[in-house]
Scaffold this motif. Structure first.
Motif, PDB file in Angstrom:
ATOM      1  N   GLU A 223      37.249  46.495  43.729  1.00 54.85           N
ATOM      2  CA  GLU A 223      38.516  45.626  43.378  1.00 54.85           C
ATOM      3  C   GLU A 223      39.303  45.571  44.612  1.00 54.85           C
ATOM      4  O   GLU A 223      39.236  46.221  45.679  1.00 54.85           O
ATOM      5  CB  GLU A 223      39.196  47.017  42.470  1.00 54.85           C
ATOM      6  N   SER A 224      40.083  44.749  44.693  1.00 50.35           N
ATOM      7  CA  SER A 224      40.898  44.286  45.818  1.00 50.35           C
ATOM      8  C   SER A 224      41.892  45.346  46.410  1.00 50.35           C
ATOM      9  O   SER A 224      42.398  45.347  47.340  1.00 50.35           O
ATOM     10  CB  SER A 224      41.518  42.943  45.454  1.00 50.35           C
ATOM     11  N   ASN A 225      42.328  46.278  45.560  1.00 46.62           N
ATOM     12  CA  ASN A 225      43.118  47.067  45.952  1.00 46.62           C
ATOM     13  C   ASN A 225      42.478  48.702  46.585  1.00 46.62           C
ATOM     14  O   ASN A 225      43.163  49.376  47.020  1.00 46.62           O
ATOM     15  CB  ASN A 225      44.143  47.870  45.045  1.00 46.62           C
ATOM     16  N   GLU A 226      41.247  48.392  46.537  1.00 50.98           N
ATOM     17  CA  GLU A 226      40.584  49.639  47.027  1.00 50.98           C
ATOM     18  C   GLU A 226      40.505  49.367  48.608  1.00 50.98           C
ATOM     19  O   GLU A 226      40.241  48.477  49.074  1.00 50.98           O
ATOM     20  CB  GLU A 226      39.116  49.703  46.544  1.00 50.98           C
ATOM     21  N   LYS A 227      40.402  50.597  49.452  1.00 53.96           N
ATOM     22  CA  LYS A 227      40.184  50.389  50.910  1.00 53.96           C
ATOM     23  C   LYS A 227      38.840  50.156  51.308  1.00 53.96           C
ATOM     24  O   LYS A 227      37.920  50.698  50.737  1.00 53.96           O
ATOM     25  CB  LYS A 227      40.700  51.565  51.602  1.00 53.96           C
ATOM     26  N   GLN A 228      38.653  49.143  52.319  1.00 53.91           N
ATOM     27  CA  GLN A 228      37.524  48.857  52.924  1.00 53.91           C
ATOM     28  C   GLN A 228      37.178  49.842  53.890  1.00 53.91           C
ATOM     29  O   GLN A 228      37.959  50.433  54.608  1.00 53.91           O
ATOM     30  CB  GLN A 228      37.350  47.446  53.249  1.00 53.91           C
TER      31      GLN A 228
END
Length: 76
Positions: free
Chosen positions: A2-7
């Protein structure tokens, strides 16, 4: 993801860099064994001039420095 997870990211670690040009740092392999045998045979070379050739990063300067050190030669 998901876009809010840290890469996940790589961390840069500063490691010391030093120029290793001594005999102890020289690793003899099948690709440089003939050149090492040649410098070890100095001054009983087959001729008065020897040319050490190879691609960038192949160890020419290292081998030359080892020879110069062994023979008290001046590196120009």
């Amino acid at each position: 993801m998901e876009s809010n997870e840290k890469q996940p990211r790589q961390l840069a670690i500063e490691l010391p860099v030093y120029e290793a040009l001594t005999r102890d740092d020289l690793i003899v392999t099948a690709s440089n064994a003939i050149a090492i045998d040649l410098i070890d045979g100095y001054p009983d070379w087959p001729g008065t001039i020897v040319i050490l050739a190879g691609p960038t990063g192949s160890g020419k300067s290292h081998i030359g420095q080892v020879w110069a050190s062994d023979c008290d030669a001046v590196v120009l």
